[in-house]
Write a protein that holds these residues in place. Structure first.
Motif, mmCIF file in Angstrom:
data_model
loop_
_atom_site.group_PDB
_atom_site.id
_atom_site.type_symbol
_atom_site.label_atom_id
_atom_site.label_comp_id
_atom_site.label_asym_id
_atom_site.label_seq_id
_atom_site.Cartn_x
_atom_site.Cartn_y
_atom_site.Cartn_z
ATOM 1 N N ASN A 182 0.384 2.359 8.781
ATOM 2 C CA ASN A 182 -0.325 2.314 7.499
ATOM 3 C C ASN A 182 0.688 2.419 6.370
ATOM 4 O O ASN A 182 1.850 2.757 6.592
ATOM 5 C CB ASN A 182 -1.349 3.464 7.379
ATOM 6 C CG ASN A 182 -0.770 4.800 7.811
ATOM 7 O OD1 ASN A 182 0.205 5.281 7.240
ATOM 8 N ND2 ASN A 182 -1.347 5.405 8.822
ATOM 9 N N SER A 184 0.769 3.997 2.314
ATOM 10 C CA SER A 184 0.154 4.633 1.155
ATOM 11 C C SER A 184 1.263 5.174 0.271
ATOM 12 O O SER A 184 2.416 5.295 0.686
ATOM 13 C CB SER A 184 -0.797 5.756 1.578
ATOM 14 O OG SER A 184 -0.087 6.765 2.283
ATOM 15 N N GLU A 185 0.919 5.498 -0.946
ATOM 16 C CA GLU A 185 1.924 5.912 -1.923
ATOM 17 C C GLU A 185 2.655 7.169 -1.460
ATOM 18 O O GLU A 185 2.049 8.187 -1.166
ATOM 19 C CB GLU A 185 1.249 6.178 -3.273
ATOM 20 C CG GLU A 185 2.236 6.394 -4.400
ATOM 21 C CD GLU A 185 1.552 6.581 -5.739
ATOM 22 O OE1 GLU A 185 1.041 7.693 -5.976
ATOM 23 O OE2 GLU A 185 1.515 5.622 -6.525
ATOM 24 N N ASP A 217 -5.287 -2.322 7.353
ATOM 25 C CA ASP A 217 -4.289 -2.126 6.299
ATOM 26 C C ASP A 217 -3.386 -3.363 6.267
ATOM 27 O O ASP A 217 -2.439 -3.479 7.041
ATOM 28 C CB ASP A 217 -3.468 -0.862 6.568
ATOM 29 C CG ASP A 217 -2.582 -0.469 5.407
ATOM 30 O OD1 ASP A 217 -2.273 -1.342 4.569
ATOM 31 O OD2 ASP A 217 -2.198 0.712 5.325
ATOM 32 N N ALA A 327 -2.212 10.577 1.126
ATOM 33 C CA ALA A 327 -2.988 9.978 2.209
ATOM 34 C C ALA A 327 -3.239 10.963 3.339
ATOM 35 O O ALA A 327 -4.309 10.947 3.955
ATOM 36 C CB ALA A 327 -2.280 8.729 2.735
#
Length: 448
Positions: A182, A184-185, A217, A327
């Motif tokens: 995945n 995410s920031e 994703d 996340a």
């Protein structure tokens, strides 16, 4: 190219566990190069373990060492964009990381996992699956053992967790399978954008025989130019996915049932996805499917990841210190259902993250927010009446004074720990120790 074979002088940048593993590996070579170590910390961890004859420059850069080197091996915590490294690169000096040295030496199959979240769980899970199947596997990289320390130990398989930082300096790692879980920031203090961060993780696919991506994703999908084999995992019925079978949800491979998802010992919906990714890796590595499923039924997870450390007077104290980004905390809160109030402890080193996505999730919960650490103020406005304190200890004391039967005190900080602790493990250990000392201070404890 095997840079080490031609190197007479190697400079190791950054000591600690990884740096020491590099030094020791270099000294084990048939014709060891001259080794120099640079660490900008005045007293770098591990300096007392440096072998005799290895020079150390502590507290500052030594540009003359860098520019005279045949090879520089940089710690993953040091960005390639660092001006001193850029000067060396411009001078034509190769800069690699410990995983690149590992790639040039390993002679057994390797699988690797990257992603913003879940990679430690999947890495450990695949290692447990291998052990259950009777395969001796080296499990490490970004967790556990340094990769170079696992060589020459009789391993028949290697399972590596790889961070974006490690992948930046890795060019030739050949993998049986690579899983990108995945995006995410995270680490926005190091990367120019989320896309920049994602591209660093895409490097895991470079020399993989099989690319394993997350169907839910799109950032994890291999580049359109990818020509190798690929499969994926996700919450539909394709590849490694989920189906309805005999009236309940099953993990499935290509539409064929494998095991009920309710049998997975790990808690949380995100761990269903992690289990599917681990199955894909296990199949690629030749791990017996029955052994893999037995592991899924018994493996309860890593310390510091949604780990209940105390249950007393009706209050659960849960350590999710490994949630070092947004996340991870969102995953911990997903589907959370408790009879009472959630006392959520957040804060630390935000790494430049935006926490606004927490607000709609918190609005669905009966929650009291406690904000601590250097960037605790960045959580203000996400819930009603948040409490701001300096330290985790203060936050926990306040939570204990307010908690009552049916409540949960959850450390899921969404931040790194380095503002107040050496690492997330130390933060989690501190939480667990303090939870034991505070457990009898909850409301109504004396009556229980």
């Amino acid at each position: 190219m095997n840079h080490l074979a031609q190197a007479e002088k190697v400079v190791v940048v950054g000591l600690g566990v990884t740096g020491l593993s590099v030094v020791n590996y270099l000294q084990r070579q048939a014709s060891p190069p001259a080794i120099q170590v640079i660490d900008t910390r005045a007293h770098p961890p591990g300096e007392e373990k440096l072998p005799a004859g290895v020079s150390l420059s502590a507290g500052q850069w030594q540009m003359d060492w860098l520019l005279a080197a045949d090879l520089i091996v940089a710690n993953p915590g040091i960005a390639l964009s660092t001006p001193e490294l850029q000067t060396a690169i411009a001078a034509g000096i190769p800069v690699v990381g410990d995983i690149e040295l590992f790639a040039q030496a390993v002679d057994q199959p390797v699988v690797a996992i990257t992603g913003s979240n879940g990679k430690s769980t999947v890495t450990s899970l695949v290692g447990e699956m291998a052990a259950e199947a009777g395969i001796k596997a080296g499990v490490g990289g970004n967790i556990g053992l340094a990769a170079l320390d696992m060589l020459d130990q009789g391993n028949a398989l290697y399972v590596l967790e790889l961070s974006s930082f490690q992948l930046e300096t890795t060019a030739s790692l050949e993998l049986v399978a690579a899983a990108y879980l995945n995006l995410s920031e995270d680490h926005m203090d190091r990367y120019n954008s989320l896309a920049d961060y994602g591209q660093a993780k895409q490097r895991i696919y470079r020399h993989a025989r099989l690319a394993i991506s997350n169907r839910d994703d799109a950032a994890t999908l291999p580049d359109p130019a990818w020509t190798g084999k690929q499969t994926s995992f996700g919450f539909d019925d394709q590849d490694y996915g989920l189906i309805e079978h005999q009236g309940e949800e099953y993990l499935a491979v290509n539409g064929m049932p494998v095991m009920p998802s309710r049998d997975i010992a790990l808690v949380g919906r995100h761990n269903v996805a992690n289990s599917l990714a681990a199955l894909a890796l296990a199949d690629a590595a030749g791990i017996d499917r029955d052994a893999a499923c037995r592991t899924l039924r018994r493996y309860t997870g890593l310390p510091h990841r949604c780990q209940r450390v105390v249950q007393a007077h009706g209050v659960d104290w849960v350590n999710d210190s490994k949630a070092t980004n947004l996340a991870s905390t969102l995953a911990a809160l997903s589907g959370l259902s408790i009879p009472g109030k959630l006392h959520l402890l957040v804060g630390g080193d935000s790494k430049g993250a935006d926490f606004s996505q927490l607000k709609p999730v918190l609005e669905t919960l009966n929650v009291q927010l406690y904000c601590f650490g250097r960037d605790g103020h960045r959580f203000l406005g996400l819930s009603n009446a948040p409490v701001v304190v300096e330290t985790l200890d203060q936050a926990m004391a306040l939570a204990a004074s307010d908690a009552t039967s049916g409540d949960m005190v959850l450390l899921s900080p969404a931040c790194a720990s380095l503002d107040q602790y050496p690492n997330f493990m130390a933060r989690g250990d501190a939480f667990a120790e303090l939870a034991h000392s505070l457990k009898d201070q909850v409301q109504g404890a004396q009556a229980c």
